[in-house]
Design a protein around this motif. Structure first.
Motif, PDB file in Angstrom:
ATOM      1  N   TYR A 226     -11.836 -45.483  51.535  1.00 56.56           N
ATOM      2  CA  TYR A 226     -10.399 -45.274  51.384  1.00 56.56           C
ATOM      3  C   TYR A 226      -9.937 -45.680  49.994  1.00 56.56           C
ATOM      4  O   TYR A 226      -9.103 -45.015  49.382  1.00 56.56           O
ATOM      5  CB  TYR A 226      -9.639 -46.067  52.446  1.00 56.56           C
ATOM      6  CG  TYR A 226      -8.174 -45.684  52.529  1.00 56.56           C
ATOM      7  CD1 TYR A 226      -7.735 -44.748  53.456  1.00 56.56           C
ATOM      8  CD2 TYR A 226      -7.241 -46.253  51.666  1.00 56.56           C
ATOM      9  CE1 TYR A 226      -6.403 -44.387  53.522  1.00 56.56           C
ATOM     10  CE2 TYR A 226      -5.903 -45.897  51.729  1.00 56.56           C
ATOM     11  CZ  TYR A 226      -5.489 -44.960  52.658  1.00 56.56           C
ATOM     12  OH  TYR A 226      -4.168 -44.603  52.718  1.00 56.56           O
ATOM     13  N   LEU A 227     -10.498 -46.768  49.482  1.00 59.13           N
ATOM     14  CA  LEU A 227     -10.126 -47.246  48.154  1.00 59.13           C
ATOM     15  C   LEU A 227     -10.509 -46.214  47.101  1.00 59.13           C
ATOM     16  O   LEU A 227      -9.760 -45.957  46.155  1.00 59.13           O
ATOM     17  CB  LEU A 227     -10.817 -48.583  47.876  1.00 59.13           C
ATOM     18  CG  LEU A 227     -10.367 -49.347  46.636  1.00 59.13           C
ATOM     19  CD1 LEU A 227      -8.907 -49.751  46.755  1.00 59.13           C
ATOM     20  CD2 LEU A 227     -11.233 -50.588  46.433  1.00 59.13           C
ATOM     21  N   GLY A 228     -11.683 -45.587  47.261  1.00 57.44           N
ATOM     22  CA  GLY A 228     -12.105 -44.562  46.314  1.00 57.44           C
ATOM     23  C   GLY A 228     -11.259 -43.313  46.393  1.00 57.44           C
ATOM     24  O   GLY A 228     -10.961 -42.679  45.373  1.00 57.44           O
ATOM     25  N   ALA A 229     -10.845 -42.948  47.620  1.00 59.55           N
ATOM     26  CA  ALA A 229     -10.040 -41.739  47.783  1.00 59.55           C
ATOM     27  C   ALA A 229      -8.617 -41.923  47.272  1.00 59.55           C
ATOM     28  O   ALA A 229      -7.975 -40.976  46.821  1.00 59.55           O
ATOM     29  CB  ALA A 229     -10.018 -41.328  49.255  1.00 59.55           C
ATOM     30  N   SER A 230      -8.108 -43.156  47.339  1.00 59.40           N
ATOM     31  CA  SER A 230      -6.717 -43.383  46.928  1.00 59.40           C
ATOM     32  C   SER A 230      -6.532 -43.268  45.419  1.00 59.40           C
ATOM     33  O   SER A 230      -5.474 -42.891  44.941  1.00 59.40           O
ATOM     34  CB  SER A 230      -6.260 -44.771  47.388  1.00 59.40           C
ATOM     35  OG  SER A 230      -6.898 -45.783  46.627  1.00 59.40           O
TER      36      SER A 230
ATOM     37  N   ASN B  95      -6.039 -45.453  43.316  1.00 62.39           N
ATOM     38  CA  ASN B  95      -4.969 -46.339  42.845  1.00 62.39           C
ATOM     39  C   ASN B  95      -5.595 -47.635  42.362  1.00 62.39           C
ATOM     40  O   ASN B  95      -6.034 -48.457  43.175  1.00 62.39           O
ATOM     41  CB  ASN B  95      -3.972 -46.621  43.979  1.00 62.39           C
ATOM     42  CG  ASN B  95      -2.799 -47.477  43.507  1.00 62.39           C
ATOM     43  OD1 ASN B  95      -2.758 -47.940  42.362  1.00 62.39           O
ATOM     44  ND2 ASN B  95      -1.841 -47.698  44.396  1.00 62.39           N
ATOM     45  N   PRO B  96      -5.653 -47.871  41.058  1.00 62.31           N
ATOM     46  CA  PRO B  96      -6.303 -49.084  40.549  1.00 62.31           C
ATOM     47  C   PRO B  96      -5.528 -50.356  40.844  1.00 62.31           C
ATOM     48  O   PRO B  96      -6.050 -51.451  40.636  1.00 62.31           O
ATOM     49  CB  PRO B  96      -6.374 -48.818  39.035  1.00 62.31           C
ATOM     50  CG  PRO B  96      -5.232 -47.891  38.752  1.00 62.31           C
ATOM     51  CD  PRO B  96      -5.114 -47.029  39.972  1.00 62.31           C
ATOM     52  N   GLU B  97      -4.280 -50.227  41.322  1.00 62.03           N
ATOM     53  CA  GLU B  97      -3.464 -51.413  41.593  1.00 62.03           C
ATOM     54  C   GLU B  97      -3.767 -52.046  42.949  1.00 62.03           C
ATOM     55  O   GLU B  97      -3.313 -53.153  43.231  1.00 62.03           O
ATOM     56  CB  GLU B  97      -1.977 -51.050  41.519  1.00 62.03           C
ATOM     57  CG  GLU B  97      -1.531 -50.523  40.166  1.00 62.03           C
ATOM     58  CD  GLU B  97      -1.755 -51.555  39.068  1.00 62.03           C
ATOM     59  OE1 GLU B  97      -1.551 -52.758  39.333  1.00 62.03           O
ATOM     60  OE2 GLU B  97      -2.139 -51.160  37.948  1.00 62.03           O
ATOM     61  N   LEU B  98      -4.527 -51.340  43.806  1.00 60.13           N
ATOM     62  CA  LEU B  98      -4.865 -51.890  45.117  1.00 60.13           C
ATOM     63  C   LEU B  98      -6.030 -52.872  44.948  1.00 60.13           C
ATOM     64  O   LEU B  98      -7.194 -52.525  45.120  1.00 60.13           O
ATOM     65  CB  LEU B  98      -5.234 -50.765  46.091  1.00 60.13           C
ATOM     66  CG  LEU B  98      -4.106 -49.793  46.436  1.00 60.13           C
ATOM     67  CD1 LEU B  98      -4.626 -48.661  47.309  1.00 60.13           C
ATOM     68  CD2 LEU B  98      -2.956 -50.515  47.127  1.00 60.13           C
TER      69      LEU B  98
END
Length: 482
Positions: free
Chosen positions: A219-223, A225-228
């Protein structure tokens, strides 16, 4: 029959979606909302965090003053109760010499394991337990058995290097958690479910959980968003199952709600682990003092500063101290001389002592008295401070000051009476440490292998003690701590 029922229960649990456990977590958090509000106030008093009322903050001459009386009271109680190491007593399961010898051996072994577990932490376990008892009237300690933890982490490909290094401090790890981050479901019989919530960096979660955190990683890769960079981790455990999920977030200073935010980019929660709890127990030592006579969670706990919080005494004291100090500071540069006459042509030289002030004809120079402090404010402030002392711990325990000429018997009686005011929190700390030791016995029984400890006996320094799991019955053993 019992195993069949438990297996059937977990089969039903495993078919349920993550949302079911999130709903349980949400209800546990909501039930403790008033409790957490009080705990935040306790943290503020302990840490000296207080904000001026808006009307006072808008005045330029106000200088904020925060009283340390609540902090000093809690600190004094912690000092008094943590001054002596706890004495462990294991009651023998039989009335024969062998049972008594076995109980004596377990006392020394448990003392060794507790000492080793305390050595791995930054803070002292005993002080943290006592501080939690005084500040919240609730203690939550997680008891981990490292060999079992290493085996589990290795199975899902997590990083076990830190855990293996930690074995140098013994097989047990004791984490005293802030009760504000722990929610417990109690029945009339015992604690039945525990929820731990905390914020962790993404890298730490991915490294620890390994393959179990693959969904989170995907999920982190798909988002994109470097802020997560942080994850709110919810760890739920009852007697039948354990479920862990995470909610991605940008801020590391606050915990996301248990259900998450479906409209946010991080979604409503990502499952990390769901498994059967095959331990047969909850590896937690959770105890609450106070009373069960109230239905509200905020009144079931009676911490040391309970009355100070309920009556707002600390707010009143801070406002009074602020007004007194601000008035003194504001008048520090008040005029000291008064000139009367048609002009201001009076020359006052503040050079060497005894210099002459030149006053032209028709003028008069007179001295002004220094502004007096408001005695009413001083009197009320002293009364509030005295009430806080009466509500918490006598001054003799906080400062050790007493009038000169006080008889020793009088001083001793005052000291003993002050110590007795701490008895509820001492008993709570004793119960928690006793429960921690029982959890150690349960882990040893579950591990089903002998452990080696070291004890100190007269004429037997460095004695090796073998703790055999077959000789342990945690459900029958009674462990007492003083």
């Amino acid at each position: 029959m019992r195993g069949a029922a438990g297996g059937h229960y977990f089969k039903e649990e495993s078919l349920r979606k993550l949302q079911y456990f999130q709903e349980k977590a949400r209800s546990m958090v909501q039930r403790d909302s008033k409790r957490d509000e009080m705990f935040r106030a306790m943290d503020a008093m302990w840490q000296g965090e207080w904000a001026l009322p808006q009307k006072l903050a808008s005045l330029r001459w106000i200088h904020k003053v925060v009283s340390t009386d609540p902090h000093d009271a809690v600190r004094a109680g912690s000092r008094v109760l943590s001054a002596i190491a706890p004495r462990i007593k294991v009651y023998p399961m039989g009335d024969n010499r062998g049972s008594r010898a076995q109980a004596d051996k377990l006392e020394r072994a448990l003392g060794w394991f507790l000492k080793q577990a305390a050595g791995r932490r930054r803070g002292n376990i005993l002080r943290d337990i006592i501080l939690s008892a005084l500040l919240y009237d609730e203690v939550a300690a997680q008891v981990l058995f490292l060999p079992t933890q290493i085996k589990a982490v290795k199975a899902f490909g997590g990083d076990i290097r830190k855990l293996e290094s930690a074995l140098a401090y013994g097989p047990f790890a004791i984490m005293v958690r802030n009760p504000r981050h722990v929610h417990v479901s109690y029945s009339d019989l015992m604690p039945e479910a525990v929820l731990l919530k905390r914020v962790m960096p993404v890298s730490e979660v991915l490294g620890f959980w390994g393959k179990k955190a693959q969904r989170l990683k995907n999920y982190l890769g798909a988002s994109k968003n470097p802020e997560l960079k942080y994850v709110s981790v919810y760890d739920y455990m009852d007697l039948n199952s354990r479920v862990v999920w995470g909610i991605l977030q940008e801020d590391g200073g606050s915990i996301s709600p248990a259900m998450g935010d479906p409209d946010a980019e991080s979604g409503a929660g990502i499952e990390i682990l769901r498994e059967k709890n095959d331990l047969g127990f909850l590896p937690w030592a959770v105890k609450v003092g106070g009373t069960n006579l109230s239905d509200s969670s905020v009144h079931q706990r009676i911490p040391l500063l309970y009355s100070v919080f309920q009556t707002g005494q600390w707010d009143t004291q801070n406002i009074l101290e602020t007004l007194i100090a601000s008035e003194v500071i504001a008048y520090a540069a008040a005029p000291r001389l008064k000139v009367e006459g048609p002009t201001d042509a009076v020359d006052v030289d503040y050079g060497e002592p005894g210099r002459i002030a030149y006053v032209p004809p028709g003028h008069q120079l007179s001295k002004l008295g220094a502004p007096e402090m408001d005695q009413s404010l001083m009197m009320i402030s002293d009364r509030i401070s005295s009430r806080i002392g009466k509500s918490t711990i006598p001054r003799v325990l906080q400062t050790g000051d007493f009038p000169s000429g006080t008889a020793f018997a009088t001083l001793n009686l005052a000291t003993q009476s002050g110590v007795k005011s701490l008895n509820p929190y001492r008993e709570l700390a004793e119960d928690v440490i006793g429960e921690i030791l029982v959890q150690m016995l349960r882990w040893i029984k579950h591990h089903d292998e002998a452990l080696v400890a070291f004890g100190q006996r007269k004429n037997h320094p460095g004695e090796q003690i073998y703790v055999d799991a077959k000789e342990i019955d945690p459900n029958r053993m009674v462990v007492d701590v003083e």
